[in-house]
Design an enzyme around this catalytic site. Structure first.
Site, PDB file in Angstrom:
ATOM      1  N   ASP A 147      -4.751   3.566  -1.849  1.00 26.11           N
ATOM      2  CA  ASP A 147      -5.817   3.852  -0.883  1.00 26.11           C
ATOM      3  C   ASP A 147      -6.379   5.252  -1.073  1.00 26.11           C
ATOM      4  OD1 ASP A 147      -6.026   1.455   0.784  1.00 26.11           O
ATOM      5  OD2 ASP A 147      -3.954   1.894   1.360  1.00 26.11           O
ATOM      6  N   MET A 185     -12.127   4.325  -0.292  1.00 23.49           N
ATOM      7  CA  MET A 185     -12.760   4.526   1.018  1.00 23.49           C
ATOM      8  C   MET A 185     -13.451   5.878   0.935  1.00 23.49           C
ATOM      9  SD  MET A 185      -9.603   2.952   3.168  1.00 23.49           S
ATOM     10  CE  MET A 185      -8.563   3.074   1.705  1.00 23.49           C
ATOM     11  N   MET A 219     -11.178  -6.304   5.525  1.00 22.97           N
ATOM     12  CA  MET A 219     -10.391  -5.337   6.298  1.00 22.97           C
ATOM     13  C   MET A 219     -10.052  -5.941   7.663  1.00 22.97           C
ATOM     14  SD  MET A 219     -10.085  -2.684   4.301  1.00 22.97           S
ATOM     15  CE  MET A 219      -9.150  -1.737   5.507  1.00 22.97           C
ATOM     16  N   SER A 247       0.853  -1.194   0.000  1.00 19.88           N
ATOM     17  CA  SER A 247       0.000   0.000   0.000  1.00 19.88           C
ATOM     18  C   SER A 247       0.883   1.237   0.000  1.00 19.88           C
ATOM     19  CB  SER A 247      -0.885   0.027   1.243  1.00 19.88           C
ATOM     20  OG  SER A 247      -1.414   1.341   1.391  1.00 19.88           O
ATOM     21  N   ASP A 268      -6.502  -6.637   4.113  1.00 19.53           N
ATOM     22  CA  ASP A 268      -5.975  -5.268   4.170  1.00 19.53           C
ATOM     23  C   ASP A 268      -5.954  -4.760   5.602  1.00 19.53           C
ATOM     24  OD1 ASP A 268      -5.126  -2.745   3.614  1.00 19.53           O
ATOM     25  OD2 ASP A 268      -6.850  -2.168   2.388  1.00 19.53           O
ATOM     26  N   HIS A 318      -8.358   1.019  -3.927  1.00 14.75           N
ATOM     27  CA  HIS A 318      -9.275   0.781  -2.808  1.00 14.75           C
ATOM     28  C   HIS A 318      -9.948   2.094  -2.453  1.00 14.75           C
ATOM     29  CE1 HIS A 318      -9.492  -0.417   1.779  1.00 14.75           C
ATOM     30  NE2 HIS A 318     -10.691  -0.298   1.225  1.00 14.75           N
ATOM     31  N   MET A 370      -8.983   7.982   0.085  1.00 15.41           N
ATOM     32  CA  MET A 370      -9.784   8.331   1.280  1.00 15.41           C
ATOM     33  C   MET A 370     -10.332   9.739   1.135  1.00 15.41           C
ATOM     34  SD  MET A 370      -7.338   6.865   4.262  1.00 15.41           S
ATOM     35  CE  MET A 370      -6.578   5.243   4.159  1.00 15.41           C
ATOM     36  N   HIS A 398      -1.186  -1.310  -4.369  1.00 17.73           N
ATOM     37  CA  HIS A 398      -2.457  -0.994  -3.709  1.00 17.73           C
ATOM     38  C   HIS A 398      -2.524   0.509  -3.421  1.00 17.73           C
ATOM     39  CE1 HIS A 398      -5.959  -2.127  -1.189  1.00 17.73           C
ATOM     40  NE2 HIS A 398      -5.539  -1.204  -0.334  1.00 17.73           N
TER      41      HIS A 398
END
Ligand code: DX5
Ligand code: ZN
Length: 225
Positions: free
Chosen positions: A39, A72, A141, A12, A176, A70, A41, A37
């Site tokens: 992330d 979020m 998660m 990540s 994750d 991913h 957010m 990966h």
């Protein structure tokens, strides 16, 4: 249709140097990362803010393996096309991010990406029972999403249950949060095939010392043998 169920390590870049994403991505891939990966957010679905489609499009230029994005964020659907344009290979949305996960996964596939569905630690495996036919990946998660470097929350039972539910379907199980050489073996034994790791890959290394990234990834791989 069958998929590659060998164990894949997906560092990540939440744990990378944010001023150096291009070189960081090149370094982890050169050191053996299977996927990258990413992330995303939004400071709304989770209490942290990272980056959006323009940054992800810039990362794409450096990713030679698989760009695993991913999300979020909530809502998801208005942003799906932007992440397709940015070059995501896999786009994962949280089942908790809205009332229409089935529609969201359909839309991700319709936009030409593989579709992932993520479950927070408090969300049961059954919540994805009716979308396994339209998903390519389930992300379990093992921390509450929002930050790297958090304490691992054991979800082995959930992974085992999902592995049973998935059966022969071509669906990856990704873990994750808090993955390291201590936590990885049990998860892989339970049926996980994609291990996201932030702090356990990036600790002790840098773009000037990428060998540490390689050693960290080998430590995870060796733990599961
Ligand atoms: C958490 C993120 C993870 C995180 C993992 O919200 O989705 O991908 O970066 O970091 P570690 O491996 O440090 O727990
Ligand atoms: Zn993640």
């Amino acid at each position: 249709m069958s998929i590659d169920r060998t164990t894949k390590i997906a560092p990540s870049i939440l744990s990378a140097d944010f001023a150096n994403f291009g070189l960081e991505i090149q370094a982890i891939e050169a050191e053996g990362a299977d996927w990258v990966h990413v992330d995303v957010m939004d400071n709304h679905f989770v209490p942290n803010l990272t980056f959006g489609p323009p940054a992800v499009a810039a990362f794409r230029k450096h990713v030679k393996t698989v760009m695993d994005v991913h999300l979020m964020i909530a809502p998801v659907d208005p942003s799906i096309d932007a992440y397709a344009q940015a070059g995501a290979d896999i786009l994962t949305a949280h089942v908790e991010a809205g009332p229409h996960i089935h529609r969201t996964l359909q839309a991700i596939r319709a936009a030409g990406m593989k579709a992932g569905v993520a479950l927070n630690p408090g969300t049961p495996a059954d919540s994805v029972a009716h979308v396994l036919n339209i998903a390519d990946l389930v992300c379990v998660m093992t921390v509450n999403p929002g930050f790297g470097g958090q304490k691992f929350i054991n979800m082995t039972e959930k992974v085992r249950k999902l592995r049973d539910m998935i059966g022969d379907r071509p669906v990856h199980i990704e873990i994750d949060g808090g993955v390291d050489p201590d936590t990885a073996p049990e998860l892989v034994a339970a049926g996980a095939d994609v291990l996201v790791a932030g702090s356990a890959v990036f600790r002790g290394g840098s773009v000037d010392n990428p060998a540490a990234y390689g050693a960290n990834m080998r430590a995870i791989r060796n733990s599961i043998r």
